[in-house]
Design an enzyme around this catalytic site. Sequence first.
Site, PDB file in Angstrom:
ATOM      1  N   ASP A  89       0.852  -0.943   0.028  1.00 55.36           N
ATOM      2  CA  ASP A  89      -0.109  -0.366   0.115  1.00 55.36           C
ATOM      3  C   ASP A  89       0.907   1.454  -0.229  1.00 55.36           C
ATOM      4  O   ASP A  89       1.896   1.149   0.624  1.00 55.36           O
ATOM      5  CB  ASP A  89      -0.682   0.283   1.020  1.00 55.36           C
ATOM      6  CG  ASP A  89      -2.517   1.041   1.156  1.00 55.36           C
ATOM      7  OD1 ASP A  89      -2.879   1.088   0.512  1.00 55.36           O
ATOM      8  OD2 ASP A  89      -1.950   1.192   2.323  1.00 55.36           O
ATOM      9  N   GLU A 133       1.874   0.739  -5.086  1.00 47.38           N
ATOM     10  CA  GLU A 133       0.894   1.743  -5.576  1.00 47.38           C
ATOM     11  C   GLU A 133       2.373   2.191  -5.543  1.00 47.38           C
ATOM     12  O   GLU A 133       2.760   2.868  -4.119  1.00 47.38           O
ATOM     13  CB  GLU A 133       0.267   1.870  -4.581  1.00 47.38           C
ATOM     14  CG  GLU A 133      -1.373   1.120  -4.674  1.00 47.38           C
ATOM     15  CD  GLU A 133      -2.794   2.168  -3.208  1.00 47.38           C
ATOM     16  OE1 GLU A 133      -3.064   2.023  -3.867  1.00 47.38           O
ATOM     17  OE2 GLU A 133      -1.640   2.056  -1.899  1.00 47.38           O
TER      18      GLU A 133
END
Length: 657
Positions: free
Chosen positions: A340, A369
Amino acid sequence: MRNTIITMLTVALLASSCARQPKMENECQYAQSQTAFAFWSPVAEQMEVRIYDEAVSDQPSVISLKKGRGDIWRGTIRGDQAGKFYTVRSFQNGEWSAESPGIFAKAVSINGQRGAIIDLQRTNPEGWDQDRRPAMPDKTDIVVYETHLRDFTMSPNSGIEHKGKFLALTEEGTKTADSLASGIDHLKELGITHLQVLPVFDYGSVDEQKAECSKLNAEGSYNWGYDPVNYNAPEGGYSTDPSDPAVRIREMKEMVQALHKAGIRVVMDVVYNHTYDVMGCALGRVVPQYFYRLNEDGSYANGSGCGNETASDHAMMRQFMVESVCYWAREYHIDGFRFDLMGIHDQETMRAIRAALDKIDPTILTYGEGWAAMAPAYPYEQLAMKQWTYTMPRVGAFSDDIRNALIGSPFDHERGFASGNTACKSAVCNGLVGCIGFEDPNGQLGAEPLRWAGEPMQHVSYITCHDNYCLRDRIEASAGEESEATKIRMNKLAQTAVLLSQGMSFIYGGEELFRTKQGIDNSYQSPDSINIIPWENKARYNDLYEYYRAMIAIRHAHKGFRLGSAEAVREHVSFLPIENEQVIVYRIANLEGIDSAKTLLVVFNGSAEAVETALPEGHYTILAEDGKADVEGLLCTEGPVLRVAPYSATVLAESER
Ligand code: CA
């Protein structure tokens, strides 16, 4: 102010002074004869462990720890301590810190308040020793399916008994009300290779005492879980008994084991970039400030947008992350990690993680990400941002490029290529080859080809995930006036590009069942009624489901769609020169010895009109056209003209006559 400066100096020194780097994962080591504790802190003046007979009892027995080499504070308690609970606290600057389970608690009490002393060996389900990662003969086989445990199973029509729990994914033979496969059997049937689950480590936003799974929409029961408390223990809300620290561990292992038996690998969503809060979490309590980045004024930096950002560039934070992923890979047999807000971490940390996982199994996946929510307090060019993906071999990044090009950006309501936008063609072409800096002599990729991935498999091709609108809602937001039939055409067209791209394919669970979140674009704590996968849609939108299934099968059957290296992509892929901005002809040629087809050809038509295009000479099997697909072929053609229906893709495989 003076205190702040001193503390910051300490932190800066700490960042560079951990050459010896003691193991962090051995904070609590259980043996029948004794339990040994070892906590790292270079700043504590005293440290103690407090042992409790029960999860909520007071009156601990206290063990004073002694500082030894590597700033490790150690202590031992004799006898079999299994079943007891512990916390640690440290004394510095004249006061005791609040208690915490330590930063590497592997077993915890309800809501993660205390560490639990358990024999991990005894949490292994039957047959765990024989559990193996499903074979993955080719690294390009990957098709990831993302879901939240509760979304996937809570529907009254899921046919699943342990709704919302780890055990839901151990149930075989479950059916929807229409007698179609659901749950784990559905995943098998769909043909995905990896299941990515939203956070399943212990997070803070759901009170585990109230994680009600017997009824829909129980208040406070739902959260995505991007608020880490204990990074190395499973979330209690997914356990059938959160008050027993061993149960959640065993049940999560059972889930992994069942998925492995079904041939599916398991990817954990890991959120090392921030913690639920600072002073409420062990990272903030055990060695104050060290694990976080600070602003110049001493306040906590906030690249996560959640109030803090961790400091992977600090040696022990980096090591914590490395040890943590390795622990999950070893103890739980986890097969991959999705990071994340990976852009908050530094590149060196991601390379260190890759190197450590390679020693366990090089097929363990790593991607994330490649961005942050706000600017991190660290030099941009050293962060694991998407732009620098090529500096981190075999670490992938989500491609907002192909996403935005196909269906439009999450930040507006414009259409994308698949819904009729005439300005997205070159970006789609760049995405199809994985943003590897593909030089296209026919000019279909624009003047400056996108380059951020070193290899195409570092490019995570996707259009939707848990964030932002789901696909149906995104198309609704930009093309609401179109008929449902047209929206389904757009849906299929966009997902065809994802599944036939040279990158790693990723789909958001439930898109194959035409899920809607009723226009909610951030459902992180929405009720089940918004988030659940509607299993009744499997019958209702079966044509869409079968299309997804066939397209995944086509990807698996044709190596040409997943050549695996930038070199091979440059050698075999071309885009035929087409002036129509709504038509792409994607050609993968000279595949003798690589694929059963000599040539693969995909014509994407992103316009509302049927288009005709000249077909290069040859004998072709049509694998997909006009919203229908079949890996065995629908029919054959020799051209010379191909008519492609509105908002659809035609997929052809050329073979010997
Ligand atoms: Ca929790």
